[in-house]
Design a protein around this motif. Sequence first.
Motif, PDB file in Angstrom:
ATOM      1  N   THR A  52       0.851  -1.191   0.000  1.00 38.35           N
ATOM      2  CA  THR A  52       0.000   0.000   0.000  1.00 38.35           C
ATOM      3  C   THR A  52       0.885   1.238   0.000  1.00 38.35           C
ATOM      4  OG1 THR A  52      -0.106  -0.027   2.400  1.00 38.35           O
ATOM      5  CG2 THR A  52      -1.862  -1.167   1.220  1.00 38.35           C
ATOM      6  N   VAL A  53       0.552   2.179  -0.859  1.00 40.21           N
ATOM      7  CA  VAL A  53       1.325   3.402  -0.993  1.00 40.21           C
ATOM      8  C   VAL A  53       0.444   4.559  -0.561  1.00 40.21           C
ATOM      9  CG1 VAL A  53       2.521   4.903  -2.625  1.00 40.21           C
ATOM     10  CG2 VAL A  53       2.625   2.419  -2.904  1.00 40.21           C
ATOM     11  N   ASP A  54       1.012   5.392   0.272  1.00 39.68           N
ATOM     12  CA  ASP A  54       0.271   6.561   0.724  1.00 39.68           C
ATOM     13  C   ASP A  54       0.408   7.639  -0.344  1.00 39.68           C
ATOM     14  OD1 ASP A  54      -1.146   8.368   2.178  1.00 39.68           O
ATOM     15  OD2 ASP A  54       0.496   8.814   3.585  1.00 39.68           O
ATOM     16  N   ARG A  55      -0.651   7.952  -1.024  1.00 38.00           N
ATOM     17  CA  ARG A  55      -0.604   8.878  -2.152  1.00 38.00           C
ATOM     18  C   ARG A  55      -0.929  10.314  -1.751  1.00 38.00           C
ATOM     19  NH1 ARG A  55      -0.045   5.941  -6.849  1.00 38.00           N
ATOM     20  NH2 ARG A  55      -0.601   3.758  -6.678  1.00 38.00           N
ATOM     21  N   ARG A  56      -1.078  10.543  -0.498  1.00 41.67           N
ATOM     22  CA  ARG A  56      -1.367  11.901  -0.056  1.00 41.67           C
ATOM     23  C   ARG A  56      -0.065  12.683   0.073  1.00 41.67           C
ATOM     24  NH1 ARG A  56      -4.152  10.652   5.402  1.00 41.67           N
ATOM     25  NH2 ARG A  56      -2.163   9.642   5.433  1.00 41.67           N
ATOM     26  N   VAL A  57      -0.005  13.845  -0.525  1.00 44.35           N
ATOM     27  CA  VAL A  57       1.173  14.694  -0.461  1.00 44.35           C
ATOM     28  C   VAL A  57       0.727  16.066   0.001  1.00 44.35           C
ATOM     29  CG1 VAL A  57       3.044  15.733  -1.779  1.00 44.35           C
ATOM     30  CG2 VAL A  57       2.275  13.435  -2.332  1.00 44.35           C
ATOM     31  N   GLU A  58       1.379  16.522   1.013  1.00 42.44           N
ATOM     32  CA  GLU A  58       1.087  17.858   1.513  1.00 42.44           C
ATOM     33  C   GLU A  58       1.978  18.841   0.759  1.00 42.44           C
ATOM     34  OE1 GLU A  58      -1.205  18.716   3.760  1.00 42.44           O
ATOM     35  OE2 GLU A  58      -1.836  16.620   3.859  1.00 42.44           O
ATOM     36  N   PRO A  59       1.420  19.931   0.242  1.00 43.67           N
ATOM     37  CA  PRO A  59       2.239  20.874  -0.533  1.00 43.67           C
ATOM     38  C   PRO A  59       3.382  21.471   0.268  1.00 43.67           C
ATOM     39  CG  PRO A  59      -0.097  21.425  -0.711  1.00 43.67           C
ATOM     40  CD  PRO A  59       0.021  20.301   0.244  1.00 43.67           C
ATOM     41  N   GLY A  60       3.284  21.611   1.537  1.00 43.40           N
ATOM     42  CA  GLY A  60       4.343  22.218   2.342  1.00 43.40           C
ATOM     43  C   GLY A  60       5.478  21.254   2.648  1.00 43.40           C
ATOM     44  N   ASP A  61       5.320  19.959   2.378  1.00 45.86           N
ATOM     45  CA  ASP A  61       6.347  18.985   2.738  1.00 45.86           C
ATOM     46  C   ASP A  61       7.534  18.991   1.780  1.00 45.86           C
ATOM     47  OD1 ASP A  61       4.743  18.312   4.795  1.00 45.86           O
ATOM     48  OD2 ASP A  61       4.041  16.405   3.942  1.00 45.86           O
TER      49      ASP A  61
END
Length: 177
Positions: A52-61
């Motif tokens: 499982t891949v976490d596809r959530r990306v926060e723009p500030g990261d």
Amino acid sequence: MTQLIATDYQAPPEALPPKVAPIHMPEVKPTVHRKEPVKKPQELPPPMQPVTVDRRVEPGDIPISFEPPVVTKRKLGPAIVSSDPLPIYKPAPSYPRRALARGIEGYVVVEFTISKNGSVKNPSVVGGYDGSGAPTDIFNSAALNAVERFKYRPLLSEGQPVEKHGVRNRITFKMAE
């Protein structure tokens, strides 16, 4: 035809057929090629478990910065800084007819200068000797003619071609066996 009738023509005697030796034929057995049975395929390994891949990306990261590449004023030198002369083309000398007729073998030591463009300048004979070591000049002109056609990669010093003086080469004259 009339002449044949008048002379009582007789047919030539019959020739016997030539004798043929008996031929012995070996007994031939048919050969059978057997094929090996097809092997069963190996068992497949168990299937891999899905990751499982976490596809959530926060723009500030993720830091994003766009900058032009940095130019340095560092000069790169040539790849070859210094090297010795390297022979490129060395044709074989022609064997002198006088030496060939007399059955003489020997060698000649030649000294020359390699120019900046790789050609040979000022070739001269240091010494010529026959197979027994006695001095001879029978091979000198053939050796000089061959040396004049030599080509070298010139001596490099700090990336620049330089003349190389006092290069010596031994040219051997040997008859084929």
